[in-house]
Design an enzyme around this catalytic site. Structure first.
Site, short mmCIF file in Angstrom:
data_model
loop_
_atom_site.label_atom_id
_atom_site.label_comp_id
_atom_site.label_asym_id
_atom_site.label_seq_id
_atom_site.Cartn_x
_atom_site.Cartn_y
_atom_site.Cartn_z
NE ARG A 1 -1.49 -2.44 14.39
CZ ARG A 1 -1.10 -1.24 14.02
NH1 ARG A 1 0.16 -1.06 13.63
NH2 ARG A 1 -1.94 -0.22 14.02
CG HIS B 1 4.47 -0.21 17.62
ND1 HIS B 1 3.29 -0.89 17.82
CD2 HIS B 1 4.32 0.45 16.43
CE1 HIS B 1 2.47 -0.66 16.81
NE2 HIS B 1 3.07 0.16 15.96
N GLY C 1 0.84 -1.18 0.00
CA GLY C 1 0.00 0.00 0.00
C GLY C 1 0.88 1.23 0.00
#
Length: 309
Positions: free
Chosen positions: A222, A269, A141
């Site tokens: 993720r 993260h 994407g």
């Protein structure tokens, strides 16, 4: 109509005067009655429990403008009539930079350099290069495209996989069914897919077994896209290496085997949280508020939430 924002309204610049604004940063009491909120842009936090806490009380909510690209953590908390929008494009630069940082650091042995510096040890050696390497981006994407843009100057051969095959500006994008043919030739596999039912544990024992010996797995998607137990088995014997900005579980608890697994580099993260984030968020919110105030279609819509069953 009442809007909750994560930042003071004046920081967004030109926004509609016909809306009422309140700021909530996730700390302390709510700034107004949540039952009166029509448009909710949540606090700038990775703590999902803070983001979803007022949702049961937002009986009038029409739009939730998430500030993350992935919205899997929000879906169970929303009613069917609520329009959910993600932050597609906002985190492209930061996440792509992190993907490249982790890739280069892992390939060139930066964690070893840090450990050797702390020990006062000079240790030379040959390390892999991106030049001439085959890099497979799984999830093409806007973030995947941004990753390729940053990879191109390094002289690597980039392959692309997305949920549907197509032609992109830089070449063919393959369907997931092509992974079996592409994985055995990839020196680096970078994950940038959203977390969905289809991608949960996409990287399992079979996926990992298809990767070539010595390959590097980079995850900026993720944590649950990867089966942690299957990855640990591959890392244990040194056949594969990994660089992870996300983990499952997350945060990674003290003593978890991933911390001490051989050949793994872990960051907390941190991909999206850079100085580039806030200006993009402010621009997105201002644009969406103008559309909302004037009854125009919102951008980045995930859609209304399907009813249970």
């Amino acid at each position: 109509m009442l809007v909750w924002l994560p930042v003071p309204a004046e920081e967004l610049g030109d926004i509609p005067d016909c809306l009422d604004y309140a700021q909530w940063d996730g700390r302390g009491d709510y700034p107004t009655n949540p039952a009166h909120v029509d448009f909710y842009a949540p606090p700038l936090t990775k703590d999902a429990s803070v983001i979803v806490r007022p949702l049961p009380h937002m009986s009038r909510l029409r739009v939730l403008q998430a500030l993350s690209a992935g919205v899997d953590y929000l879906l169970p908390h929303l009613r069917p009539e609520i329009m959910l929008c993600n932050a597609r494009g906002v985190h492209d630069a930061g996440t792509a930079e992190m993907a490249l940082t982790l890739t280069l650091a892992a390939l060139r042995g930066v964690p070893d350099f840090v450990r050797n510096q702390a020990a006062g040890r000079w240790q030379e050696g040959m390390r892999p290069s991106l030049f001439g390497a085959t890099v497979l981006i799984v999830g093409y994407g806007s973030i995947g495209a941004a990753i390729e843009e940053r990879l191109r100057p390094f002289g690597c051969d980039v392959k692309r996989v997305a949920s549907r095959p197509r032609w992109a500006a830089l070449g063919a994008v393959h369907a997931p069914s092509a992974l079996g043919k592409l994985l055995p030739h990839a020196d680096v596999v970078i994950l940038s897919v959203p977390l969905t039912q289809r991608t949960h544990h996409l990287v399992d024992a079979d996926f990992l077994a298809s990767m070539k010996n010595g390959a590097l797995l980079v995850n900026v998607a993720r944590g649950a896209v990867v089966d942690t137990e299957d990855l640990l088995r591959e890392l244990a014997d040194g056949r594969l290496h990994a660089a992870l900005d996300v983990t499952d579980p997350e945060p990674l608890p003290v003593g978890h085997p991933l911390w001490s697994a051989p050949g793994v580099l872990i960051s907390p993260h941190a991909g999206a949280f850079t100085s580039a984030m806030l200006p993009h968020i402010n621009q997105l919110l201002a644009s969406q508020l103008h559309r909302f105030a004037h009854g125009q279609d919102l951008r980045n819509t995930v859609g209304t939430i399907p009813a249970a069953g």
